[in-house]
Design an enzyme around this catalytic site. Structure first.
Site, PDB file in Angstrom:
ATOM      1  N   GLU A 374       0.864  -1.180   0.000  1.00 50.11           N
ATOM      2  CA  GLU A 374       0.000   0.000   0.000  1.00 50.11           C
ATOM      3  C   GLU A 374       0.898   1.227   0.000  1.00 50.11           C
ATOM      4  O   GLU A 374       1.729   1.398   0.896  1.00 50.11           O
ATOM      5  CB  GLU A 374      -0.901   0.007   1.236  1.00 50.11           C
ATOM      6  CG  GLU A 374      -1.907   1.139   1.258  1.00 50.11           C
ATOM      7  CD  GLU A 374      -2.938   1.027   0.148  1.00 50.11           C
ATOM      8  OE1 GLU A 374      -2.937   1.908  -0.744  1.00 50.11           O
ATOM      9  OE2 GLU A 374      -3.726   0.071   0.154  1.00 50.11           O
ATOM     10  N   ASP A 406       5.426   1.779  -3.731  1.00 53.66           N
ATOM     11  CA  ASP A 406       4.638   1.790  -4.962  1.00 53.66           C
ATOM     12  C   ASP A 406       4.567   0.367  -5.501  1.00 53.66           C
ATOM     13  O   ASP A 406       5.597  -0.299  -5.685  1.00 53.66           O
ATOM     14  CB  ASP A 406       5.282   2.715  -5.991  1.00 53.66           C
ATOM     15  CG  ASP A 406       4.533   2.703  -7.307  1.00 53.66           C
ATOM     16  OD1 ASP A 406       3.475   3.339  -7.380  1.00 53.66           O
ATOM     17  OD2 ASP A 406       4.990   2.022  -8.245  1.00 53.66           O
ATOM     18  N   GLY A 407       3.356  -0.129  -5.757  1.00 58.28           N
ATOM     19  CA  GLY A 407       3.189  -1.508  -6.194  1.00 58.28           C
ATOM     20  C   GLY A 407       3.898  -1.814  -7.493  1.00 58.28           C
ATOM     21  O   GLY A 407       4.470  -2.905  -7.671  1.00 58.28           O
ATOM     22  N   ASP A 444      -5.647  -5.176  -6.620  1.00 56.13           N
ATOM     23  CA  ASP A 444      -6.953  -4.639  -6.239  1.00 56.13           C
ATOM     24  C   ASP A 444      -6.881  -3.111  -6.228  1.00 56.13           C
ATOM     25  O   ASP A 444      -6.760  -2.478  -5.181  1.00 56.13           O
ATOM     26  CB  ASP A 444      -7.357  -5.171  -4.863  1.00 56.13           C
ATOM     27  CG  ASP A 444      -8.795  -4.820  -4.501  1.00 56.13           C
ATOM     28  OD1 ASP A 444      -9.504  -4.269  -5.367  1.00 56.13           O
ATOM     29  OD2 ASP A 444      -9.199  -5.088  -3.356  1.00 56.13           O
ATOM     30  N   ASP A 447     -10.429   1.221 -11.326  1.00 56.37           N
ATOM     31  CA  ASP A 447     -10.346   1.180 -12.787  1.00 56.37           C
ATOM     32  C   ASP A 447      -9.265   2.133 -13.295  1.00 56.37           C
ATOM     33  O   ASP A 447      -8.942   3.134 -12.631  1.00 56.37           O
ATOM     34  CB  ASP A 447     -11.688   1.575 -13.403  1.00 56.37           C
ATOM     35  CG  ASP A 447     -12.723   0.468 -13.276  1.00 56.37           C
ATOM     36  OD1 ASP A 447     -12.430  -0.542 -12.619  1.00 56.37           O
ATOM     37  OD2 ASP A 447     -13.818   0.622 -13.832  1.00 56.37           O
TER      38      ASP A 447
END
Length: 861
Positions: A374, A406-407, A444, A447
């Protein structure tokens, strides 16, 4: 730059810093209203440039008609003190002027109108301020050329750079928008008080040397006049007044006004919700809103997730889990579909979603390790009081490792390198990824309605994620959909996600209806749609969830629905004009999923331009904006939809017309040197702004937090601008030679070509610090060439026009109008469909054309 008094330096630096901080603050506020839509950057910059350009023309006219320049500047400064904070308030209530349902996105036309209205007073005042400062500087020097304009241009650029740095490093986290802009207005007043003359404030006649000021002013060996002690004492009360009054206003009224306008903004954007609190984060402004027992979290105007408040009457089976509402059921479904598509998952990577119930549901499975990524620690701290005990318990689970990073960068950093880089540059906690591979990766995130979200739906990210999966690994991601994928908007977006996944994964299975879950496997044939197999895996895992049961698989994998959705997504997007038409209806007798997978190999390839989403051609982002526009407003004739008709060859006819006109005038009359010089100024402004928009979008695609760094990025550009102008001022004696200006156009064209080549390689770099350094160098170089171009163009035009103020205002405004067009083209038309690299190529062609014009006109000079 040598200034005759240090007060000149303070005035110009204050002006530059005010311009920069005002631009960034207004940009951030507009991004909130525009739901974080980065394509609006082009509109915002275009509106800013066009009004500053008009303001500079108006300022030139005023400067030619008055000798009371300082008094006019004082009027401008007082007006800005009122206009700057008022503009923020206007932005926050701007939705009231449009017929918008709650939560709807503004159209391109709505955003354009908003920016033009909001930027008008600020741009007109700041544009005029520049020309008036240039006039003041020229008279201080007693110069008859554009030296005053060039000096002012340098000082403004340095002030811009300093303002961007101070904002990014200090102000962005500590001062709210309204008080900050009040203090910016005070900064302008202070500069004027320092620079004010003790007598009349009048500027000497044209060509006369400026007065030196007070009797005890001294002159340094380099000619610099140092303001004496008597002047400081004389101006002390004015200084105290000009700083004290705005500071008092900012202190007493800033906080209440900030809170009141924020509440008013959210009451317009989400009228059914109550604003509970707001928090400032380096990644965007966080707002927490409540409706009945639902709490929703927004960042930069975008909905992140919703959760239900605890209600003891709804607690199920003594587990302290709250009843799951519709807003959380999607997360529950995503979690269980993900975990049952792998026969025995042991390690899981969850990107986002942990603050709604996704993490809670995943933790019910007997896995060994869950890495939950996260980005924003402030978001986690803000959400914790509103979370249920089940989610809080999952966060405390010893198997769960909460990683503030950061993912996208976390996934990319497969070898555990650049940990310190990520902490320093990306603003994340330094976390060693240790090269771990995962059985399941669950993405997850909302959009792809912004560039920062779209980067999780691109072919580059999917390729990076595949490298982090085990041999039997599964990647799962979801997106909003509609029943039967009716209409071209939703079919285009969701087919784009499917075809992009298929570029990387051999097996992709879309499941669902209102929320579409995409499951992608590393190994062909691994995925299953067999209901009994999925139920058995669910039971073998020993999962007991009040929000999900084995019966859900029967609904989710109902054969007719599953086959219809898969048939549409696998077939749509393969024709050249598929993006313009609704998807073909599925046949009555649908083949099985296995039969579809086998037959898919014989189908034509997906349309690369409109159905493969990438970092540098964010077509998924483009389709999402159209989809939400249609969903919320039924707008089937949106401007964005027409952008898809743009073809790359459209740039060539205007170039040919300009060159043909120049050549014709050169042959049959005098060389059109004025036209050629202004064309060079216009194209340089257009090219450098197109490059800047392209770099911002590319930075957002790779890093994902331009909201925080936009001040620093623009500061680098302005630092380059100051450097380029200074070098030309000091080293070039005869600035009015067309040959020098011609060479500069060629240099800008070559830089743009170089950026087009370098950007794709930048995305492939493993080191975050290396990527940032490359962006910094490119941004600085673009600013330096733009800065070097201004004094050359101004000198060339003055030789042809002979009026200093008019030449200064004309060159400055034409450059800004070019920048306006460059920003609009790059942000609205080129980047969404043709891609970010196309913005760089547009810049190269534009300056190449200007270079050719000058070569034609310069022959025989």
């Amino acid at each position: 730059m040598q200034l005759e008094t240090r007060s000149d330096l303070y005035t110009v630096l204050g002006y530059g810093a005010t311009c920069q901080i005002a631009q960034v603050v207004l940009l951030r506020e507009l991004l909130m209203v525009f739901h974080g839509n980065e394509f609006s950057l082009g509109i915002v910059f275009a509106a800013w440039m066009i009004w500053v350009g008009i303001g500079s023309r108006v300022g030139a006219a005023v400067a030619n008609r008055t000798s009371e320049v300082r008094r006019v500047l004082a009027v401008y400064a007082v007006a800005l003190l009122v206009v700057l904070p008022s503009s923020v308030a206007l932005i926050r209530v701007s939705r009231v002027f449009f017929d918008l349902p709650p939560g709807a996105y503004l159209s391109v036309l709505d955003m354009s109108i908003t920016c033009l209205v909001v930027m008008a007073p600020v741009g007109l005042l700041l544009g005029g301020y520049f020309v008036l400062l240039a006039r003041l500087r020229r008279h201080r020097l007693g110069a008859a050329d554009t030296t005053g304009a060039a000096d002012t241009y340098i000082g403004e650029a340095v002030g811009n750079a300093l303002g961007g740095l101070v904002f990014t490093l200090l102000l962005v986290h500590s001062v709210a928008s309204l008080p900050l802009l009040v203090l910016c207005g005070a900064l302008l007043l202070i500069g004027l008080v320092i620079a004010s003359d003790s007598a009349t404030g009048a500027v000497p006649p044209s060509g006369a040397p400026g007065a030196t000021g007070a009797p005890d002013d001294t002159v340094d060996t380099d000619g610099t006049v140092v303001v004496g002690a008597s002047a400081v004492r004389r101006r002390g009360p004015l200084l105290a007044l000009s700083l004290g009054v705005p500071a008092l206003v900012a202190l007493l009224a800033g906080g209440p006004l900030e809170e009141h306008t924020s509440r008013l903004q959210w009451s317009l954007q989400a009228p059914a919700y109550e604003l509970l609190e707001t928090r400032q984060s380096r990644y965007g402004s966080i707002a927490v809103l409540q409706r009945d027992d639902q709490v929703s979290f927004f960042q930069s105007g975008n909905l992140l997730f919703s959760t239900s408040l605890t209600d003891d009457r709804l607690v199920a089976d003594g587990r302290h889990d709250r009843a799951v509402g519709l807003e959380e059921q999607e997360a529950v479904t995503l979690a269980h579909l993900s975990m049952t598509q792998h026969p025995a998952p042991r390690s899981v990577l969850l990107i986002g979603g942990g603050l709604r119930v996704t993490l809670r549901e995943i933790s019910r499975y007997p896995v060994e390790r869950i890495d939950y990524v996260e980005l924003d620690d402030i978001l986690v701290d803000t959400a914790l009081p509103y979370l249920g005990e089940g989610t809080r318990a999952a966060l405390d689970d010893p198997r769960v490792r909460l990683i503030h990073a950061d993912g996208r960068i976390f996934v990319k950093d497969s070898a555990g390198r650049a940990d310190a880089d990520r902490a320093d540059v990306a603003g994340s906690d330094a976390v060693r990824t240790d090269g771990r591979r995962y059985d399941v990766i669950v993405v997850d995130v909302p959009d792809p309605a912004t560039a920062v979200l779209n980067r999780f739906y691109t072919v580059e990210f999917f390729s990076e994620a595949r490298e982090r999966l085990t041999e039997d690994g599964v990647l799962v991601i979801s997106a909003t959909s509609t029943a039967d994928l009716r209409g071209s908007a939703v079919a285009n977006r969701n087919a784009t996600i499917y075809h992009t996944l298929r570029r990387t994964f051999p097996d992709v299975l879309p499941v669902g209806e209102r929320s579409l879950v995409y499951i992608a496997a590393v190994r062909q044939g691994q995925l299953t749609s067999d209901i009994f197999t999925l139920i058995q895996r669910y039971r073998d895992a020993g999962v007991a969830s009040p929000a999900f049961s084995a019966a859900h698989f029967t609904v989710l994998f109902e054969p007719e629905l599953l086959q219809r959705v898969n048939w549409i997504l696998r077939h749509h997007g393969r024709e050249a004009d598929a993006h313009r038409t609704a998807p073909e209806s599925a046949p009555l007798l649908l083949p099985s999923i296995a039969e579809m997978a086998a037959a898919e190999e014989e189908l034509p390839a997906a349309n690369e331009r409109f159905f493969i989403n990438s970092d540098f051609r964010p077509i998924g982002y483009y389709h999402t904006l159209i989809f939400w526009n249609v969903l919320a407003r039924g707008d089937r004739g949106a401007i964005l939809r027409r952008v898809a008709a743009i073809e790359p060859w459209w740039i060539f006819p205007p170039m040919a017309i300009v060159l043909l006109l120049t050549f014709t005038l050169r042959v049959f009359s005098a060389p059109p040197r004025k036209f050629a010089v202004l064309s060079a100024v216009f194209t340089t402004g257009m090219s450098t702004m197109a490059l800047q928009v392209a770099l911002l979008l590319a930075f957002q695609s790779i890093y994902g937090f331009v909201y925080e760094m936009v001040g620093l990025i623009v500061a680098l550009f302005m630092a380059g601008l100051a450097t380029g102008t200074t070098v030309v001022q000091r080293l070039v004696r005869d600035k009015a030679r067309l040959g020098m200006l011609t060479a500069m156009q060629g240099a800008v064209a070559l830089l743009a070509l170089g950026v087009a080549v370098a950007l794709p390689h930048a995305a492939a770099l493993q080191s975050a610090a290396g990527v940032f350094a490359l962006f910094a160098i490119i941004t600085f170089a673009a600013g330096a060439l733009n800065g070097a171009d201004f004094p050359l163009a101004a000198a060339c035009y003055l030789r042809l026009d002979l009026n200093v103020e008019r030449a200064t205002g004309t060159v400055y405004s034409v450059e800004l109008f070019g920048a306006c067009l460059g920003a609009a083209l790059a942000g609205i038309a080129v980047a969404p469909v043709l891609g970010i690299i196309a913005c760089c190529l547009l810049a190269a062609l534009a300056n190449g054309t200007a270079c050719a014009q000058l070569l034609v006109c310069g022959r025989g000079e």
